[in-house]
Design an enzyme around this catalytic site. Sequence first.
Site, PDB file in Angstrom:
ATOM      1  N   HIS A  52      64.210  61.417  60.099  1.00 11.34           N
ATOM      2  CA  HIS A  52      64.952  62.677  60.199  1.00 11.34           C
ATOM      3  C   HIS A  52      64.007  63.870  60.024  1.00 11.34           C
ATOM      4  O   HIS A  52      64.282  64.808  59.269  1.00 11.34           O
ATOM      5  CB  HIS A  52      66.089  62.719  59.174  1.00 11.34           C
ATOM      6  CG  HIS A  52      67.158  61.703  59.436  1.00 11.34           C
ATOM      7  ND1 HIS A  52      68.266  61.973  60.201  1.00 11.34           N
ATOM      8  CD2 HIS A  52      67.265  60.413  59.062  1.00 11.34           C
ATOM      9  CE1 HIS A  52      69.023  60.882  60.276  1.00 11.34           C
ATOM     10  NE2 HIS A  52      68.434  59.927  59.591  1.00 11.34           N
TER      11      HIS A  52
ATOM     12  N   TYR B 165      62.507  57.726  49.141  1.00 12.62           N
ATOM     13  CA  TYR B 165      62.509  59.181  49.307  1.00 12.62           C
ATOM     14  C   TYR B 165      61.382  59.813  48.496  1.00 12.62           C
ATOM     15  O   TYR B 165      60.747  60.779  48.939  1.00 12.62           O
ATOM     16  CB  TYR B 165      63.864  59.762  48.868  1.00 12.62           C
ATOM     17  CG  TYR B 165      64.932  59.716  49.929  1.00 12.62           C
ATOM     18  CD1 TYR B 165      65.244  58.532  50.573  1.00 12.62           C
ATOM     19  CD2 TYR B 165      65.642  60.849  50.278  1.00 12.62           C
ATOM     20  CE1 TYR B 165      66.233  58.480  51.540  1.00 12.62           C
ATOM     21  CE2 TYR B 165      66.632  60.814  51.245  1.00 12.62           C
ATOM     22  CZ  TYR B 165      66.930  59.619  51.875  1.00 12.62           C
ATOM     23  OH  TYR B 165      67.899  59.582  52.841  1.00 12.62           O
TER      24      TYR B 165
END
Length: 319
Positions: free
Chosen positions: A42, A308
């Site tokens: 993304h 992440y």
Amino acid sequence: MTRLDPSNEHPALNSGPTDLAGQAVDAIEDLSGTHPGYRRAHAKGICCRAVFRPSGLAAALTTAPHLQEQEIEAVVRFSGSSTDPALADALSPAKGMAVQFTLPDGGITNLVGVTVPVFFARTPESFLDMIRAAHRAQEGNLGPIDLFKEITTHFSESKESFLAIKHLKPPASYAACHYYCIHAYFLTNRQGSARPVKFEWIPGDGVHTISVTDAAKQPDDYLEDELRLRLNNAPAVFQLTAILGEESDPTDDPTRAWPDDRQRINLGRLYITEYIEEPEGLVMDPTAVTEGMALSDDPILQFRHAAYAASSNRRREGR
């Protein structure tokens, strides 16, 4: 034809979630290249300011402060799913919508959604195997259709997700997509009772798509351009819906959808009001939950915190 072997080139994965996360980020970079300073997935996105107005209907289910009755400020990031920040919007089939709520005490909590209802891997290990298998297939010049057949043959858990991606149509707007927060969570009330739940963002003006032919004629950044123009005229609105799980519904497998007949509750509306520059250091970690919420036993959800963090550290270091 290159054959995918999920057991091939599989080093020991029992060194802990942090090491496994680093291996996963390495594998994504091996597959898609490195784009310094950008997210490993993304990569291309746009941020907006928003306010969330809870319906109050969740009060019996949870003490989560953003789901009571007080209006909550939020940051929303829309994105394509690609690792390439320069890829045209039309070439990235799945889209993402990540929302970071600012809680009354100054803390944050996040919900991360995508335009497919299920994930393609059940565990971090199978996720890593799939990325490495796709890399080997890429080196063997396997075409997209053959790659799909090979992955779904060797990794049957991915079939439902890949079929959903295959049937996606180009969106007319980021604000006209249905976003699924694919992982299960638990909502906990004042009595300590917990209920499994999944979340969805439903566009206030409905889902709207365009043809593949029309999408091919659009500028590379047509979704960002459209959203900026839209917000100049009126807010984009989404309803947050909770799907309440039953005892038989899996909470540990993001590749399996729950039955369509599950009870749904309108938790409130999100009003997206204006474009903003992405806040420095923004990380939309879906494991950042608040009181009244808890993570499920979904191994992919549990893994995403370390993944992440690994991606964010590399971005911060400019690599």
